[in-house]
Motif scaffolding. Structure first.
Motif, PDB file in Angstrom:
ATOM      1  N   TYR A   1     -25.467  -9.645  15.147  1.00 17.50           N
ATOM      2  CA  TYR A   1     -24.214  -9.590  14.399  1.00 17.50           C
ATOM      3  C   TYR A   1     -24.389  -9.856  12.909  1.00 17.50           C
ATOM      4  CZ  TYR A   1     -21.915 -10.323  18.974  1.00 17.50           C
ATOM      5  OH  TYR A   1     -21.498 -10.226  20.262  1.00 17.50           O
TER       6      TYR A   1
ATOM      7  N   GLY B   1     -26.143  -9.214  10.220  1.00 21.65           N
ATOM      8  CA  GLY B   1     -26.172  -8.240   9.131  1.00 21.65           C
ATOM      9  C   GLY B   1     -24.821  -7.591   8.906  1.00 21.65           C
ATOM     10  N   LEU B   2     -24.169  -7.188   9.980  1.00 17.67           N
ATOM     11  CA  LEU B   2     -22.869  -6.534   9.873  1.00 17.67           C
ATOM     12  C   LEU B   2     -21.808  -7.494   9.351  1.00 17.67           C
ATOM     13  CD1 LEU B   2     -21.208  -3.981  10.370  1.00 17.67           C
ATOM     14  CD2 LEU B   2     -20.821  -4.769  12.715  1.00 17.67           C
TER      15      LEU B   2
ATOM     16  N   ILE C   1     -22.246 -10.012   7.383  1.00 16.92           N
ATOM     17  CA  ILE C   1     -22.449 -10.226   5.953  1.00 16.92           C
ATOM     18  C   ILE C   1     -21.889  -9.066   5.160  1.00 16.92           C
ATOM     19  CG2 ILE C   1     -24.233 -10.347   4.165  1.00 16.92           C
ATOM     20  CD1 ILE C   1     -25.900 -12.031   6.066  1.00 16.92           C
ATOM     21  N   VAL C   2     -22.051  -7.842   5.671  1.00 17.98           N
ATOM     22  CA  VAL C   2     -21.480  -6.673   4.997  1.00 17.98           C
ATOM     23  C   VAL C   2     -19.966  -6.763   4.963  1.00 17.98           C
ATOM     24  CG1 VAL C   2     -21.175  -4.165   5.138  1.00 17.98           C
ATOM     25  CG2 VAL C   2     -23.427  -5.167   5.531  1.00 17.98           C
ATOM     26  N   TRP C   3     -19.378  -7.191   6.075  1.00 20.39           N
ATOM     27  CA  TRP C   3     -17.913  -7.255   6.164  1.00 20.39           C
ATOM     28  C   TRP C   3     -17.325  -8.435   5.391  1.00 20.39           C
ATOM     29  CZ3 TRP C   3     -16.965  -6.244  12.120  1.00 20.39           C
ATOM     30  CH2 TRP C   3     -17.166  -4.870  12.371  1.00 20.39           C
TER      31      TRP C   3
ATOM     32  N   GLY D   1     -19.265 -10.999   3.534  1.00 20.45           N
ATOM     33  CA  GLY D   1     -20.066 -11.635   2.502  1.00 20.45           C
ATOM     34  C   GLY D   1     -20.942 -12.730   3.077  1.00 20.45           C
ATOM     35  N   ILE D   2     -21.610 -13.464   2.176  1.00 15.55           N
ATOM     36  CA  ILE D   2     -22.562 -14.487   2.621  1.00 15.55           C
ATOM     37  C   ILE D   2     -21.946 -15.885   2.628  1.00 15.55           C
ATOM     38  CG2 ILE D   2     -24.549 -13.159   1.841  1.00 15.55           C
ATOM     39  CD1 ILE D   2     -24.659 -14.930  -0.626  1.00 15.55           C
TER      40      ILE D   2
ATOM     41  N   SER E   1     -18.410 -15.374   7.183  1.00 18.69           N
ATOM     42  CA  SER E   1     -19.326 -14.665   8.081  1.00 18.69           C
ATOM     43  C   SER E   1     -19.976 -15.629   9.071  1.00 18.69           C
ATOM     44  CB  SER E   1     -20.402 -13.936   7.265  1.00 18.69           C
ATOM     45  OG  SER E   1     -21.167 -14.845   6.493  1.00 18.69           O
TER      46      SER E   1
ATOM     47  N   ASN F   1     -28.535 -17.204   5.538  1.00 18.06           N
ATOM     48  CA  ASN F   1     -28.182 -16.774   4.196  1.00 18.06           C
ATOM     49  C   ASN F   1     -27.129 -17.710   3.621  1.00 18.06           C
ATOM     50  OD1 ASN F   1     -29.503 -13.920   3.778  1.00 18.06           O
ATOM     51  ND2 ASN F   1     -28.683 -13.908   5.863  1.00 18.06           N
TER      52      ASN F   1
END
Length: 289
Positions: A145, A147-148, A150-152, A154-155, A159, A235
């Motif tokens: 999950y 990576g997705l 973080i894209v949706w 942020g860090i 997330s 992250n």
């Protein structure tokens, strides 16, 4: 005839004298002895230098790293600059930050999961539609999950909280569903024969019978969330005990890494014990019906 459950749950006994005098070895003392043996073996291995300290530091080095992470100290010998703990936070602050994330993520799963599982158990079409989705989410490892998310989102913490929610949600739903489906038909028929309507059957029979399973699901979900905390804090995970464990590992600070691992484990055991104690108070009828 002795009851099997009594034999299983009885504390082990050890003969002290030939005359039959016995003393009980409880689980707490057994745990203390086990920990003592592990630490003794660990100390012996490191004292004999059987393993490079980079890979396995001594218990004393791990303790020093723990104390250093919870105190103000200089960066290095001969340097006057004083810093707080590790990465600008005391270790207990890292732990508190992780617990706050877990409290939000798992707390949301506790609010939503039982409702979804209960609905799936009571309404077959809902179970047929949502069952494969829940099983799919349960089968995915948490790192799938991250990576997705973080894209949706942020860090930031959003997330991380979503990741912990997705780790805790399926176990709670499945435990609740199993609890609903495991309610004995005799209980339902007895309630109906006494004049209970559908709402009363659900509130007075199904819900109490399901609660022990829900508590068990919450314990499993919380433990799973703890195992996910390092992945959640890979992250921008500072402050965070998982983030600190990850960063100290990348810096080859093995004593601090092991100290973080021990803190995570102890916190998980204590949290599980608290949930188990709450469950005993909330569902005292568990195992008695």
């Amino acid at each position: 005839m002795t009851d099997v459950a009594e034999v299983t749950m009885a504390a082990p006994t050890v003969d002290v004298q030939p005359g039959g005098r016995r003393w009980q070895v409880g689980p707490v003392w057994a745990g203390v002895v086990a920990i003592g043996l592990v630490v003794s073996g660990w100390t012996l291995v490191t004292a004999l230098k059987l393993v490079d300290p980079l890979y396995l530091p001594s218990p004393a080095a791990v303790w020093d790293a723990f104390v250093r992470a919870n105190s103000r100290h200089t960066i290095a010998n001969g340097v006057d600059r004083v810093v707080i703990g590790e990465q600008g936070y005391y270790l207990w602050e890292h732990l508190l930050a992780s617990m706050q994330r877990i409290a939000i993520g798992v707390g949301a799963a506790i609010l939503v999961g039982p409702a979804v599982g209960f609905l799936m158990g009571m309404v077959a079409p809902v179970r047929w539609v949502t069952g494969p989705i829940i099983n799919f989410l349960r089968a995915l490892p948490p790192l799938g999950y991250i990576g997705l998310l973080i894209v949706w989102f942020g860090i930031g913490d959003t997330s991380k909280i979503w990741l912990l929610f997705l780790a805790a949600f399926p176990p709670i739903v499945i435990a609740t569903l199993d609890g609903v489906l495991a309610v004995k038909p005799d209980y339902l028929n007895a309630a109906r024969s006494l004049g209970a309507n559908r709402a009363q059957v659900v509130a007075l029979v199904v819900l109490p019978a399901t609660l022990p399973q829900v508590i068990s699901g919450i314990r499993i979900a919380t433990a799973f969330a703890w195992t996910t905390v390092v992945a959640a804090e890979l992250n921008n995970g500072i402050p965070g005990i998982g983030g600190l464990a990850y960063i100290s590992g990348t810096q080859l600070n093995t004593p601090l890494t092991i100290a973080c691992i021990i803190v995570i484990g102890v916190a998980a055991v204590l949290l599980d014990a608290i949930i188990a104690a709450i469950g005993t108070k909330v569902v005292p009828w568990k195992g008695k019906s």
